[in-house]
Design a protein around this motif. Structure first.
Motif, PDB file in Angstrom:
ATOM      1  N   ALA A  13      -0.992  27.514   4.927  1.00 35.78           N
ATOM      2  CA  ALA A  13      -1.815  26.509   4.248  1.00 35.78           C
ATOM      3  C   ALA A  13      -1.475  25.132   4.793  1.00 35.78           C
ATOM      4  N   VAL A  14      -2.296  24.170   4.428  1.00 39.06           N
ATOM      5  CA  VAL A  14      -1.930  22.773   4.591  1.00 39.06           C
ATOM      6  C   VAL A  14      -1.197  22.356   3.318  1.00 39.06           C
ATOM      7  N   TYR A  15      -0.019  21.799   3.488  1.00 31.60           N
ATOM      8  CA  TYR A  15       0.811  21.404   2.353  1.00 31.60           C
ATOM      9  C   TYR A  15       0.727  19.885   2.170  1.00 31.60           C
ATOM     10  N   TYR A  16       0.445  19.495   0.938  1.00 31.41           N
ATOM     11  CA  TYR A  16       0.261  18.086   0.605  1.00 31.41           C
ATOM     12  C   TYR A  16       1.338  17.610  -0.365  1.00 31.41           C
ATOM     13  N   CYS A  17       1.788  16.417  -0.134  1.00 34.51           N
ATOM     14  CA  CYS A  17       2.732  15.747  -1.027  1.00 34.51           C
ATOM     15  C   CYS A  17       1.940  14.896  -2.018  1.00 34.51           C
ATOM     16  N   ASN A  18       2.412  14.845  -3.256  1.00 33.82           N
ATOM     17  CA  ASN A  18       1.739  14.093  -4.305  1.00 33.82           C
ATOM     18  C   ASN A  18       2.747  13.289  -5.114  1.00 33.82           C
ATOM     19  N   ALA A  19       2.350  12.071  -5.466  1.00 35.59           N
ATOM     20  CA  ALA A  19       3.141  11.230  -6.365  1.00 35.59           C
ATOM     21  C   ALA A  19       2.272  10.881  -7.558  1.00 35.59           C
ATOM     22  N   GLN A  33       0.848  -1.187   0.000  1.00 34.45           N
ATOM     23  CA  GLN A  33       0.000   0.000   0.000  1.00 34.45           C
ATOM     24  C   GLN A  33       0.890   1.246   0.000  1.00 34.45           C
ATOM     25  N   VAL A  34       0.573   2.190  -0.872  1.00 29.54           N
ATOM     26  CA  VAL A  34       1.358   3.404  -0.986  1.00 29.54           C
ATOM     27  C   VAL A  34       1.029   4.346   0.158  1.00 29.54           C
ATOM     28  N   GLN A  35       2.069   4.879   0.761  1.00 26.45           N
ATOM     29  CA  GLN A  35       1.889   5.896   1.796  1.00 26.45           C
ATOM     30  C   GLN A  35       2.850   7.047   1.546  1.00 26.45           C
ATOM     31  N   LEU A  36       2.335   8.247   1.673  1.00 24.40           N
ATOM     32  CA  LEU A  36       3.149   9.454   1.623  1.00 24.40           C
ATOM     33  C   LEU A  36       2.973  10.161   2.967  1.00 24.40           C
ATOM     34  N   VAL A  37       4.076  10.401   3.649  1.00 22.67           N
ATOM     35  CA  VAL A  37       4.010  10.994   4.982  1.00 22.67           C
ATOM     36  C   VAL A  37       4.808  12.292   5.003  1.00 22.67           C
ATOM     37  N   GLU A  38       4.079  13.389   5.183  1.00 29.36           N
ATOM     38  CA  GLU A  38       4.722  14.702   5.240  1.00 29.36           C
ATOM     39  C   GLU A  38       5.160  15.029   6.668  1.00 29.36           C
ATOM     40  N   SER A  39       6.221  15.817   6.758  1.00 32.51           N
ATOM     41  CA  SER A  39       6.692  16.311   8.051  1.00 32.51           C
ATOM     42  C   SER A  39       7.393  17.642   7.838  1.00 32.51           C
ATOM     43  N   GLY A  40       7.618  18.340   8.942  1.00 35.40           N
ATOM     44  CA  GLY A  40       8.370  19.585   8.871  1.00 35.40           C
ATOM     45  C   GLY A  40       7.539  20.847   8.930  1.00 35.40           C
ATOM     46  N   GLY A  41       6.238  20.695   8.937  1.00 36.84           N
ATOM     47  CA  GLY A  41       5.398  21.874   9.042  1.00 36.84           C
ATOM     48  C   GLY A  41       5.442  22.468  10.439  1.00 36.84           C
ATOM     49  N   GLY A  42       4.824  23.625  10.582  1.00 38.32           N
ATOM     50  CA  GLY A  42       4.798  24.276  11.883  1.00 38.32           C
ATOM     51  C   GLY A  42       4.576  25.756  11.736  1.00 38.32           C
ATOM     52  N   ALA A  99       8.059   8.552   1.110  1.00 43.99           N
ATOM     53  CA  ALA A  99       7.125   7.757   0.320  1.00 43.99           C
ATOM     54  C   ALA A  99       7.453   6.272   0.410  1.00 43.99           C
ATOM     55  N   SER A 100       6.462   5.502   0.787  1.00 46.77           N
ATOM     56  CA  SER A 100       6.596   4.046   0.710  1.00 46.77           C
ATOM     57  C   SER A 100       5.942   3.642  -0.597  1.00 46.77           C
ATOM     58  N   ILE A 101       6.739   3.601  -1.637  1.00 43.89           N
ATOM     59  CA  ILE A 101       6.222   3.398  -2.987  1.00 43.89           C
ATOM     60  C   ILE A 101       7.297   2.695  -3.802  1.00 43.89           C
ATOM     61  N   THR A 102       6.861   1.701  -4.539  1.00 48.17           N
ATOM     62  CA  THR A 102       7.801   0.958  -5.378  1.00 48.17           C
ATOM     63  C   THR A 102       8.233   1.830  -6.546  1.00 48.17           C
ATOM     64  N   ARG A 103       9.514   1.801  -6.842  1.00 48.57           N
ATOM     65  CA  ARG A 103      10.075   2.553  -7.967  1.00 48.57           C
ATOM     66  C   ARG A 103       9.778   4.045  -7.835  1.00 48.57           C
ATOM     67  N   PHE A 104      10.089   4.569  -6.662  1.00 50.07           N
ATOM     68  CA  PHE A 104       9.864   5.986  -6.362  1.00 50.07           C
ATOM     69  C   PHE A 104      10.420   6.885  -7.462  1.00 50.07           C
TER      70      PHE A 104
END
Length: 115
Positions: free
Chosen positions: A91-97, A1-10, A24-29
């Motif tokens: 804003a809320v910042y989102y990561c996308n693959a 299962q693909v997971q993208l985990v953002e950090s560093g906001g504040g 990103a836990s994603i095959t062939r990133f």
């Protein structure tokens, strides 16, 4: 299962800096175009920056020359270095693959810039 985990906001002051990370836990990133999007209060989600598998970058006009996107394919991580922050960057910042029909999103990380 693909997971993208953002950090560093504040919380940052106007003119300050923050660095966001997205693991990103994603095959062939490395074959994915990675991007950062944001959604401010009462606004639609908008593109901030993208970086292709070939390291071509693209920025929205509002962040050009202030933000830098980069990736480390050995760590399956994409970064967003944000300098000269402004209150309107709040804003809320989102990561996308993204690759063809495959499109994955993280849960988002809040960035708040005080004046």
């Amino acid at each position: 299962q693909v997971q993208l985990v953002e950090s560093g906001g504040g919380l940052a002051q106007s003119g300050g800096s923050l660095r966001l990370s997205c693991a990103a836990s994603i095959t062939r990133f490395g074959i994915y175009t990675m991007g950062w999007f944001r959604q401010g209060p009462g606004k639609q989600r908008e593109l901030v920056a993208t970086i292709t598998s070939g390291n071509t970058t693209n920025y929205s006009d509002s962040v050009k020359c202030r933000f830098t996107i980069s990736r480390d394919n050995n760590k399956n991580t994409v970064y967003l270095q944000m300098n000269s922050l402004k209150p309107e960057d709040t804003a809320v910042y989102y990561c996308n693959a993204n690759r063809f029909m495959f499109d994955y999103w993280g849960q988002g990380t809040q960035v708040t810039v005080s004046s």
